[in-house]
Design a protein around this motif. Structure first.
Motif: not given
Length: 222
Positions: A191-200
Motif C-alpha cells: 500500500i503506497p499511500m500519498c499524503a496530499t496535504y503537505v501544508s496549508p
C-alpha cells in the motif's frame, strides 16, 4: 480513490512513514530553502536577493532526486553557509500536521510496527525530533543518508530490511514523494499511500493514481 475502501488494517503489520510534508508542515522547509538560505547567501556574497535566489534555486533543482538535494553538509560546503545552524535559528516554525500524534498513537495501540524512512539529513531529523513529539512513537527511524541511497532509488527498500525487517506484502508506505511511492510499489510494498496535504500554505499533491488522503482521520485505525 477513497483510502477507506482500500484499507484493511488487519492486513497491515508495518507502516513506513516519511517525515517532511507527510508528518510535518512542509512550509518550514520550503520557506527555508526558497527564502531564508538565499537571503543569507545574498548577505554573505554582497549580491541582490534576486540574484541569490536564481543561483540557489538553479543549484537545488540540479540535484533533485539525489541525496545531495537533502544533505545539509553538501549545501554548507557548496554555499559557504552553516546550513544546520541557520536552520536551527528558525526551529520554532517547525509544526506537526493536525491529527498526526493521534494517528501515530493509534498505530502503536494496534500493535503496528512504525518506522520512519526519511530523506532528511540526520541534523535536520534531530532538530525536528527536538521540536516535536513524534519520535516516541517510532520503533526505528532511518535516514536515507545512513544507507547512501535516496527513497527515489528502489534499492533502499531492500536495504531497510537489514535494519528493520518487514514483509512488503503487509506494509504501507505513507509519503508525499511520488517517486518514493513509485519505487516502493515496484519493490512490492502493498500500500503506497500519498499524503496530499503537505501544508496549508502550499498546493496539495496530485496523487497521480496512488491511494491518497488529506487528513489522518480518514485512515485512522479503528
Amino acid at each position: 480513490m477513497n483510502p477507506k475502501q482500500l484499507l484493511d488494517w488487519n492486513q497491515i503489520d508495518t507502516v513506513l512513514l516519511d517525515m517532511d510534508g507527510t508528518l510535518l508542515d512542509l512550509h518550514f522547509d520550503h520557506h527555508f530553502w526558497m527564502h531564508t538560505v538565499p537571503e543569507a547567501y545574498a548577505y554573505k556574497k554582497h549580491i541582490s536577493i534576486r540574484s541569490a535566489m536564481a543561483k540557489i534555486h538553479k543549484e537545488i533543482n540540479s540535484h533533485a532526486g539525489t541525496l545531495n538535494w537533502y544533505c545539509l553538509d553538501f549545501w554548507s560546503e557548496k554555499l559557504g553557509l552553516n546550513i544546520a545552524e541557520l536552520k536551527r535559528g528558525f526551529k520554532d516554525d517547525i509544526a506537526v500536521h493536525p491529527e498526526v500524534l493521534e494517528f501515530l498513537a493509534a498505530l502503536r495501540a494496534h500493535d503496528k510496527k512504525v518506522v520512519m524512512v526519511t530523506n532528511a539529513h540526520r541534523d535536520s531529523l534531530a532538530l525536528k525530533l527536538e521540536m516535536t513529539e513524534i519520535g516516541r512513537y517510532f520503533h526505528t527511524m532511518i535516514s536515507a543518508h545512513d544507507l547512501g541511497i535516496p527513497k527515489e532509488d528502489i534499492r533502499i527498500w531492500s536495504e531497510i530490511q537489514h535494519i528493520e525487517p518487514y514483509d512488503p506484502s503487509r506494509t504501507m508506505l505513507i509519503d508525499d514523494n511520488l517517486k518514493a511511492l513509485t519505487t516502493a510499489q515496484q519493490y512490492g510494498i502493498a500500500i503506497p499511500m500519498c499524503a496530499t496535504y503537505v501544508s496549508p500554505k502550499l498546493s496539495k499533491i496530485d496523487p497521480q493514481g496512488f491511494p491518497f488522503f488529506e487528513n489522518y482521520l480518514e485512515i485512522m485505525p479503528r
